[in-house]
Design a protein around this motif. Structure first.
Motif, short mmCIF file in Angstrom:
data_model
loop_
_atom_site.label_atom_id
_atom_site.label_comp_id
_atom_site.label_asym_id
_atom_site.label_seq_id
_atom_site.Cartn_x
_atom_site.Cartn_y
_atom_site.Cartn_z
N LYS A 243 0.83 -1.21 0.00
CA LYS A 243 0.00 0.00 0.00
C LYS A 243 0.86 1.25 0.00
O LYS A 243 0.55 2.24 -0.69
CB LYS A 243 -0.91 0.02 1.23
CG LYS A 243 -1.76 1.27 1.37
CD LYS A 243 -2.54 1.27 2.66
CE LYS A 243 -1.66 1.57 3.86
NZ LYS A 243 -1.20 2.99 3.90
N ARG B 230 2.16 2.03 -3.44
CA ARG B 230 1.14 2.64 -4.29
C ARG B 230 0.98 4.13 -3.99
O ARG B 230 0.78 4.94 -4.89
CB ARG B 230 -0.20 1.92 -4.10
CG ARG B 230 -0.21 0.48 -4.55
CD ARG B 230 0.19 0.35 -6.00
NE ARG B 230 0.14 -1.05 -6.45
CZ ARG B 230 0.93 -1.56 -7.36
NH1 ARG B 230 1.86 -0.81 -7.94
NH2 ARG B 230 0.84 -2.82 -7.71
N GLN B 231 1.07 4.49 -2.73
CA GLN B 231 0.96 5.90 -2.35
C GLN B 231 2.10 6.71 -2.97
O GLN B 231 1.89 7.81 -3.48
CB GLN B 231 0.97 6.05 -0.83
CG GLN B 231 -0.26 5.52 -0.13
CD GLN B 231 -1.51 6.31 -0.43
OE1 GLN B 231 -1.47 7.53 -0.60
NE2 GLN B 231 -2.63 5.62 -0.54
#
Length: 566
Positions: A442, A445-446
């Motif tokens: 995650k 992705r940020q």
């Protein structure tokens, strides 16, 4: 009504059923950071509820909590609705007391011709001038006492520097967290928060309160009486300037994104309760556009972009990505919404630049890892510069593929020392950076979204001006965050083209150094007010192929030049 007991603060409050724990905390002045503006996206506002009280909570924010957190009774305070009396056993400590904030930037030899001048007359009085206007008189000869404050209003941090206007010397600087970031981290969420009267009042009053505290620390340290501080320069992005001037920024959040302020103007310090002379003024440098503000105007002034020969790309990397291309004195600008990932927000183990934050990460040829933390503290999290170092090294060493996915340990040819660090956290693969500190999928992705926004802005601006990457002579990376980055990391993750290698300069906090120039010479104000009118503002939203450029920019490999029209 239900009662929320904050045990560690020894405070209680009665609220309506359905109010969140965060709202209850704010009712009684307990500070809990919620930098995503209560969207449940960052996970920074978690609090621990007594196990016996969990049935009295409706919790919609579990997606940001680990299984271990949930088992211990942690909930997101911005999402947890109180339906019965509850005890809050633990809230996050509001750290950020010793942030690593840069307060110097590139500048030039400034010829002093200040807006504020003092003149001692034959009547034994000193006349204080602001331009051609008399703003006050003082008994005796006080011509030697003439001071100003340069304030860099960043989205995340604040810097206030007291300057002797007579000599140009910086006497003392104070840095602090921008208190607005507790409520909303990035520009877009701050616009949303301040779009109603209550939110605007919170943003404005919190900032003025903090600035006054910083000015008081400066005067205490220097022994200067505040009555001899006659001017403050406010340098910041367009949204921050609106909030500092108590002007609703709502127009910045909707088409056609027109700022209500244009800058190049003055405010009364007393009307804004700024802790300087009662007759003092606040100068707002000219605004370039809705998302390219006076901080960039100050940066242009500090680096004298308008005087440079050849092609220079100026980029300020932060929650906003603001950029200028200068071609033999002709300037064009654009901006992108990078979001808070570069500040360590929305990152599982992200934190601001304070003790224990990983700020440097390097992988040696044998796969061994070198880590440095701020103040050499035990590694407890990752700040923005460390995050880009980590991503850059993991991409370069193929731990992360071009698509942003982790390599599969059993199918990779990675050195064993790196394979061992690819572990499962809450059932999903992650990379162990240090003991108890992980980088998750995650998180990657940020960063992809943030770096993709900046890279696509650079690509689009260059394409619009028909500039190829190899034709750029110099790249200037501005800002406190940017100063702590490594060129190697920026190129490794594809935030900058590989053609920029060897051409990158880190010019520091030019928002502040440009503000210093504005304070010391009024002619620069006139020069920049005129120059801003001539800057070509390139709107990304009007570009036919911007979406395609953005998608290509998400990849961790070097994207090829994409032809587009604006």
């Amino acid at each position: 009504m239900v009662t929320v007991n904050f045990l560690t603060n020894d405070k209680s409050v009665s609220v309506k059923k359905g109010m969140t724990i965060l709202e209850a905390a704010r009712e009684i002045g307990i500070v809990i950071e919620s930098p995503c503006n209560s969207e449940g996206a960052c996970g920074k506002c978690k609090v621990k509820v007594s196990q016996s009280n969990l049935t009295g909570i409706i919790d919609d924010g579990k997606h940001q909590l680990s299984d271990e957190d949930k088992a211990q009774g942690f909930v997101l305070s911005c999402q947890a609705k109180v339906m019965a009396d509850v005890n809050i056993e633990e809230i996050p400590e509001n750290l950020n007391k010793n942030l690593q904030i840069l307060n110097h930037g590139e500048s030039f030899v400034i010829e002093r011709d200040s807006y504020i001048k003092k003149e001692y007359n034959k009547n034994g009085r000193t006349v204080v001038y602001a331009g051609d206007d008399i703003i006050g008189e003082e008994e005796g000869d006080t011509t030697g006492l003439n001071y100003g404050v340069v304030v860099d209003i960043g989205t995340t941090t604040l810097v206030a520097t007291i300057v002797d206007i007579n000599t140009g010397e910086e006497l003392h600087s104070v840095s602090a967290l921008n208190p607005q970031s507790i409520y909303a981290q990035d520009v877009l969420s701050r616009i949303k928060f301040a779009s109603d009267e209550k939110g605007l009042d919170t943003m404005y009053s919190e900032m003025i309160k903090e600035l006054n505290s910083m000015i008081a620390k400066n005067t205490k340290e220097t022994g200067i009486d505040k009555k001899y501080i006659y001017e403050a320069i406010f340098s910041g992005n367009t949204c921050m300037i609106h909030l500092a001037a108590n002007v609703n920024p709502y127009s910045l959040g909707k088409y056609p994104y027109t700022p209500l302020l244009k800058g190049g103007s003055y405010l009364s310090a007393s009307e804004h309760k700024l802790n300087i002379s009662d007759k003092g003024l606040i100068y707002l440098p000219p605004i370039i556009s809705s998302y390219v503000g006076p901080d960039i105007t100050s940066g242009i002034l500090a680096t004298r972009l308008q005087d440079r020969k050849g092609t220079t790309l100026f980029v300020d990397i932060g929650t906003n990505g603001e950029m200028i291309i200068a071609r033999d004195g002709k300037l064009s600008s654009t901006s992108t919404a990078a979001g808070p990932a570069f500040e360590g927000m929305n990152i599982t183990y992200g934190m601001r630049a304070e003790r224990g934050a990983i700020e440097y990460f390097n992988i040696e040829k044998d796969g061994s890892i070198e880590i440095k933390t701020i103040e050499n503290g035990k590694a407890i999290g990752i700040c923005g510069s460390g995050l880009l170092d980590i991503l850059g090294e993991l991409v370069a060493n193929k731990v992360i593929g071009k698509n942003g996915r982790f390599a599969l340990p059993e199918k990779s040819d990675l050195p064993i020392v790196l394979r061992k660090r690819l572990v499962k956290v809450d059932g999903k693969i992650a990379f162990e950076i240090a003991d108890g500190v992980f980088l998750t999928q995650k998180d990657i992705r940020q960063v992809q979204l943030a770096k993709g926004a900046v890279r696509s802005g650079i690509e689009f601006l260059m394409s619009n001006k028909k500039v190829k990457a190899e034709d750029v002579d110099k790249i200037q990376i501005a800002g406190s965050f940017g100063y702590h980055l490594r060129a190697k990391s920026l190129i490794n993750i594809g935030l900058l083209p590989k053609e920029f290698k060897g051409k990158i300069d880190f010019v520091g906090n030019t928002s502040k150094s440009g503000g210093h120039a504005f304070l010391l010479n009024k002619q620069y104000r006139l020069e920049m007010e005129q120059l801003v009118k001539e800057i070509d503002v390139v709107e990304l939203s009007n570009g036919e192929n911007f979406d395609r450029i953005f998608v290509k920019s998400l990849s961790f490999n070097t994207i090829e030049e994409v032809a587009c029209s604006a």
